[in-house]
Motif scaffolding. Sequence first.
Motif, PDB file in Angstrom:
ATOM      1  N   ILE A 303      55.417  63.801  42.015  1.00 28.42           N
ATOM      2  CA  ILE A 303      56.154  64.525  40.975  1.00 28.42           C
ATOM      3  C   ILE A 303      56.870  63.486  40.129  1.00 28.42           C
ATOM      4  O   ILE A 303      57.668  62.690  40.646  1.00 28.42           O
ATOM      5  N   ILE A 304      56.574  63.465  38.839  1.00 31.53           N
ATOM      6  CA  ILE A 304      57.195  62.513  37.919  1.00 31.53           C
ATOM      7  C   ILE A 304      57.929  63.286  36.825  1.00 31.53           C
ATOM      8  O   ILE A 304      57.788  64.505  36.693  1.00 31.53           O
ATOM      9  N   GLY A 305      58.712  62.569  36.025  1.00 31.59           N
ATOM     10  CA  GLY A 305      59.388  63.177  34.883  1.00 31.59           C
ATOM     11  C   GLY A 305      58.930  62.556  33.580  1.00 31.59           C
ATOM     12  O   GLY A 305      58.597  61.366  33.527  1.00 31.59           O
ATOM     13  N   VAL A 306      58.899  63.366  32.509  1.00 32.64           N
ATOM     14  CA  VAL A 306      58.547  62.865  31.178  1.00 32.64           C
ATOM     15  C   VAL A 306      59.483  63.461  30.134  1.00 32.64           C
ATOM     16  O   VAL A 306      60.037  64.545  30.312  1.00 32.64           O
ATOM     17  N   SER A 307      59.647  62.719  29.063  1.00 31.12           N
ATOM     18  CA  SER A 307      60.329  63.202  27.866  1.00 31.12           C
ATOM     19  C   SER A 307      59.316  63.226  26.731  1.00 31.12           C
ATOM     20  O   SER A 307      58.501  62.309  26.601  1.00 31.12           O
ATOM     21  N   VAL A 308      59.361  64.286  25.911  1.00 29.65           N
ATOM     22  CA  VAL A 308      58.320  64.526  24.908  1.00 29.65           C
ATOM     23  C   VAL A 308      58.950  64.690  23.537  1.00 29.65           C
ATOM     24  O   VAL A 308      59.945  65.417  23.375  1.00 29.65           O
ATOM     25  N   ARG A 309      58.375  64.020  22.561  1.00 29.45           N
ATOM     26  CA  ARG A 309      58.710  64.229  21.143  1.00 29.45           C
ATOM     27  C   ARG A 309      57.424  64.549  20.397  1.00 29.45           C
ATOM     28  O   ARG A 309      56.449  63.807  20.516  1.00 29.45           O
ATOM     29  N   THR A 310      57.411  65.628  19.617  1.00 34.31           N
ATOM     30  CA  THR A 310      56.213  66.005  18.871  1.00 34.31           C
ATOM     31  C   THR A 310      56.602  66.916  17.722  1.00 34.31           C
ATOM     32  O   THR A 310      57.652  67.574  17.763  1.00 34.31           O
ATOM     33  N   ASP A 311      55.745  66.973  16.709  1.00 33.12           N
ATOM     34  CA  ASP A 311      55.954  67.932  15.623  1.00 33.12           C
ATOM     35  C   ASP A 311      54.939  69.061  15.689  1.00 33.12           C
ATOM     36  O   ASP A 311      54.708  69.767  14.711  1.00 33.12           O
ATOM     37  N   ASP A 312      54.347  69.272  16.898  1.00 36.13           N
ATOM     38  CA  ASP A 312      53.258  70.235  17.034  1.00 36.13           C
ATOM     39  C   ASP A 312      53.638  71.477  17.830  1.00 36.13           C
ATOM     40  O   ASP A 312      52.830  72.389  17.943  1.00 36.13           O
ATOM     41  N   ARG A 313      54.848  71.561  18.363  1.00 39.17           N
ATOM     42  CA  ARG A 313      55.194  72.655  19.252  1.00 39.17           C
ATOM     43  C   ARG A 313      56.385  73.448  18.721  1.00 39.17           C
ATOM     44  O   ARG A 313      57.007  73.097  17.715  1.00 39.17           O
ATOM     45  N   GLU A 314      56.714  74.536  19.434  1.00 41.23           N
ATOM     46  CA  GLU A 314      57.815  75.403  19.004  1.00 41.23           C
ATOM     47  C   GLU A 314      59.148  74.657  18.988  1.00 41.23           C
ATOM     48  O   GLU A 314      60.056  74.997  18.230  1.00 41.23           O
ATOM     49  N   VAL A 315      59.284  73.665  19.859  1.00 41.67           N
ATOM     50  CA  VAL A 315      60.441  72.774  19.833  1.00 41.67           C
ATOM     51  C   VAL A 315      59.927  71.343  19.703  1.00 41.67           C
ATOM     52  O   VAL A 315      58.828  71.018  20.153  1.00 41.67           O
ATOM     53  N   SER A 316      60.719  70.489  19.081  1.00 40.46           N
ATOM     54  CA  SER A 316      60.242  69.138  18.778  1.00 40.46           C
ATOM     55  C   SER A 316      60.524  68.135  19.891  1.00 40.46           C
ATOM     56  O   SER A 316      59.933  67.050  19.908  1.00 40.46           O
ATOM     57  N   GLU A 317      61.402  68.491  20.818  1.00 42.66           N
ATOM     58  CA  GLU A 317      61.730  67.554  21.904  1.00 42.66           C
ATOM     59  C   GLU A 317      62.083  68.344  23.154  1.00 42.66           C
ATOM     60  O   GLU A 317      62.799  69.339  23.104  1.00 42.66           O
TER      61      GLU A 317
END
Length: 460
Positions: A303-317
């Motif tokens: 089990i790992i953790g990630v942080s996400v930034r994108t302009d493709d989803r309902e939320v950007s981060e």
Amino acid sequence: MTSADLDTQGAATTLLPGAGAEFRSWFAGRTRATTCRVTRTPLAELPGWSIDDATGNLTHDSGRFFTIEGLHVRTSYGPVGEWSQPIINQPEIGILGLLVKTVDGVPYGLVQAKMEPGNINTFQLSPTVQATRSNYTRVHRGSRTKYLEYFTEARPGSVLADVLQSEQGSWFLRKRNRNMIVQVDESVPAADGHYWMPLAELRGLLRVDGLVNMDTRTVLSCMPAAFFAADRDLPAGDMAAALIRSISGAGTPLHSAETVLSWFTAAKSRHELAVRRVPLRQLPGWHHTPDEIAHDDEKHFSIIGVSVRTDDREVSEWHQPLLYPSGQGVVAFVVKEIDGVAHLLVHARYQAGLLDAMEMGPTVQCNPGNYPGGAPAFLDYVRHAPADRVLYDTILTEEGGRFYRSQNRYLLVDAGDDVPVEVPGEFCWVTAHQLSGLLRHGYYVNVEARSLLACLHSLW
């Protein structure tokens, strides 16, 4: 491990056999126009998530989405009678919905190019709607889910399929999604990121590694065969014709539907499976670090953790845990022509997280790296089958919203005369038409078998 940027390379859109130029242009444009960055983040520092002091369970601060908990399993089924493991507990029911329409006799489906943080190639083809209840009720305070109303407010007579189905029973605790196919007659414009494509073309893309996601595959498996039968011709070759009969219900199956159900009920009744939730911190054979939760022998998954930034989803981060498998799995159906009809060798398979403990799975479903002392039945056979016996061989990924780079080699292997009609009691020869009939009901056919059933339709 310190935080690090993870590889989020785009799909190779120039290498899409079976795809038309219009689709390739749309998909390439979509990947170029979108930015995405996935960064490894230690579990202990994952914003919005907390590790419970008493249990070690990993939970979201909202109390929604999902939790990572511990599970203890005891069973009389299989070579391992007892074990403990982390598991994803996501009790809410999401929607996996595909809009379809027919234009000049050709059936089309509305797909989207969707980014998920666990995808190897960032973007994959998703159904029209792919959303958890937390997402489409906007717990994350993001934008609304496009096309949701076609499924939550479907008109009478427009629904081609609507059934609750399980997901990976080894990694999810009683996870279910509502698989829906809704037919529209009116013009429905494709929003940004969505694309109307012929179902025949979509099925062909199932032969491309890592392109059509798991959620699209499970929905396609629920499609009534009669809806898309008109867009295909009878192929040449004895096995191809046998497969058509298997899908359409022509010919006589080896076992009646009643016999198949009796076999399955007897298999479920033969063994015990006792499952209980336990604190994540107390799992023997697993260790916790600030970065991850991992198996002591580096098997199974972490089990790992990630942080996400994108302009493709309902939320950007956002930030989240992901389950990271230890290696590539093998998922395969052995196929045999019996009296002119192709039959699939189904395995009655217990999985600790399934709602009803057992579902019908493929002939082979495993990660070979977890079995150094002895391979499961038929594993060596499907992995080493002669090339002229391999009907389908493609690397497909599992759900990138919960799993990081989870890949399986999906195979359909013609047994010829190598595998007899008489098989061990946990196995049964079943036609594709019989499996499709069971998919009108939940909890009979597992998600890996559903994926392979969709892949079967890509052979011509």
